[in-house]
Write an enzyme that holds these catalytic residues in place. Structure first.
Site, PDB file in Angstrom:
ATOM      1  N   ARG A  60      11.370  -6.053   5.163  1.00 48.29           N
ATOM      2  CA  ARG A  60      11.117  -4.133   5.760  1.00 48.29           C
ATOM      3  C   ARG A  60      11.693  -4.198   7.000  1.00 48.29           C
ATOM      4  O   ARG A  60      12.039  -2.833   7.339  1.00 48.29           O
ATOM      5  CB  ARG A  60       9.787  -3.380   5.409  1.00 48.29           C
ATOM      6  N   ARG A 102      -0.409  -9.006  13.524  1.00 47.01           N
ATOM      7  CA  ARG A 102      -1.093  -7.500  12.310  1.00 47.01           C
ATOM      8  C   ARG A 102      -1.557  -8.782  11.300  1.00 47.01           C
ATOM      9  O   ARG A 102      -3.208  -7.941  11.101  1.00 47.01           O
ATOM     10  CB  ARG A 102       0.362  -6.883  11.641  1.00 47.01           C
ATOM     11  N   ARG A 131      10.582   0.575  11.287  1.00 46.40           N
ATOM     12  CA  ARG A 131       9.368  -0.065  11.452  1.00 46.40           C
ATOM     13  C   ARG A 131       9.775  -1.236  12.803  1.00 46.40           C
ATOM     14  O   ARG A 131      10.057  -1.920  12.138  1.00 46.40           O
ATOM     15  CB  ARG A 131       9.109  -0.125  10.867  1.00 46.40           C
ATOM     16  N   LYS A 162       0.684  -0.926  -0.116  1.00 48.42           N
ATOM     17  CA  LYS A 162       0.156  -0.139   0.251  1.00 48.42           C
ATOM     18  C   LYS A 162       0.893   1.323   0.143  1.00 48.42           C
ATOM     19  O   LYS A 162       0.628   2.458  -0.728  1.00 48.42           O
ATOM     20  CB  LYS A 162      -0.710   0.049   1.342  1.00 48.42           C
ATOM     21  N   ARG A 177     -10.004   0.142   8.334  1.00 44.54           N
ATOM     22  CA  ARG A 177      -9.630  -0.466   9.188  1.00 44.54           C
ATOM     23  C   ARG A 177     -10.558  -1.075  10.194  1.00 44.54           C
ATOM     24  O   ARG A 177     -10.801  -2.991  10.130  1.00 44.54           O
ATOM     25  CB  ARG A 177      -8.868  -0.364  10.228  1.00 44.54           C
TER      26      ARG A 177
END
Ligand code: AMP
Length: 193
Positions: A128, A146, A134, A14, A89
Site C-alpha cells: 500500500r 503500528r 500514506r 478494514k 482502538r
C-alpha cells in the site's frame, strides 16, 4: 439503527471491506484515520497536533478521537447505522463509544474482527505504501510500531466486546469477495436475530 465495528490490525482490509459494507447496508462510514488525515490535509490546529504521532505510528490521544466521533454522531442523526473503522482502538474509546450510543438509544450490534497473519499484514502495508500517499505505510519500522500499538492497546477492545458476546471472528486472508461474503453472513445473522 444497526451499528457495527469492523475490527482488526492495520492492513487487515478494514478500508476495503468497509467500502463494500456501507454500500450494501446503507451505513455511514466513520473512519477515524480518514477523519484525522482530512484534518492534516486541511492544516487545521487539530491536524497539526496529531501529525507527528500519526507519522510515528502511535495512537493519538483518546480525547481527540472521542470528540471527533461525538461530533460525527451529532452531525448524522438520520442514518441507518454506523460502520466504525479504526475506532475504537483503546478500552477507554470503547467505553466512551458505548456511552455515546446509549445516549442516542442505540448500541453496537456486532464487532467483526478480521484475522490476518503478521507476515501478510506487513506485505500488504508495504505494498500500500508503494501505491498510495500514506507515509505511515512506507517504512517497515513505522509499520512495526503500528502493529505493536495494536497489540499493546487495541487488542483489548475485542475483550471488552467479548464480555457482551458481540465479537465474531472472520478470516481476512484470501479472496476479497469471499471475505466480504463471510462478513455479510455474520451481519445478516445479527439482523434477523
Ligand atoms: P488508520 O487509517 O486507521 O490505520 O489510522 C492511521 C493512524 O491514525 C493510526 O496509526 C493512528 O496514529 C491514528 N488513529 C486512527 N484512528 C485512531 C484511534 N481510534 N485512536 C487513536 N489513534 C488513531
Amino acid at each position: 439503527m444497526f451499528n457495527l465495528i469492523l475490527f482488526g490490525p492495520p492492513g487487515s482490509g478494514k478500508g476495503t471491506q468497509s467500502e463494500r459494507l456501507i454500500a450494501k447496508y446503507g451505513l455511514k462510514h466513520l473512519s477515524t484515520g480518514d477523519l484525522l488525515r482530512n484534518e492534516i490535509a486541511g492544516q487545521t490546529p487539530l491536524g497539526m497536533a496529531v501529525k507527528n504521532l500519526m507519522a510515528e505510528g502511535k495512537l493519538v490521544p483518546d480525547e481527540i478521537v472521542i470528540e471527533m466521533i461525538d461530533i460525527a454522531l451529532e452531525n448524522n442523526p438520520h442514518v441507518n447505522g454506523f460502520l466504525f473503522d479504526g475506532f475504537p482502538r483503546t478500552t477507554a474509546q470503547a467505553e466512551a463509544l458505548d456511552k455515546l450510543l446509549a445516549q442516542k438509544g442505540t448500541e453496537i450490534a456486532v464487532v467483526l474482527a478480521l484475522q490476518v497473519s503478521q507476515e501478510e499484514l506487513i506485505k500488504r502495508l508495504l505494498n500500500r505504501g508503494r501505491t498510495s500517499d500514506r507515509s505511515d505505510d512506507v517504512n517497515e519500522d513505522i509499520i512495526a510500531a503500528r502493529i505493536t500499538e495494536y497489540e499493546k492497546k487495541t487488542a483489548a477492545v475485542a475483550d471488552h466486546y467479548k464480555k457482551f458476546g458481540k465479537v465474531k471472528y472472520v478470516k481476512g486472508e484470501g479472496d476479497i469477495d469471499e471475505i466480504f461474503g463471510l462478513l455479510c453472513k455474520e451481519i445478516d445473522a445479527k439482523k434477523v436475530a
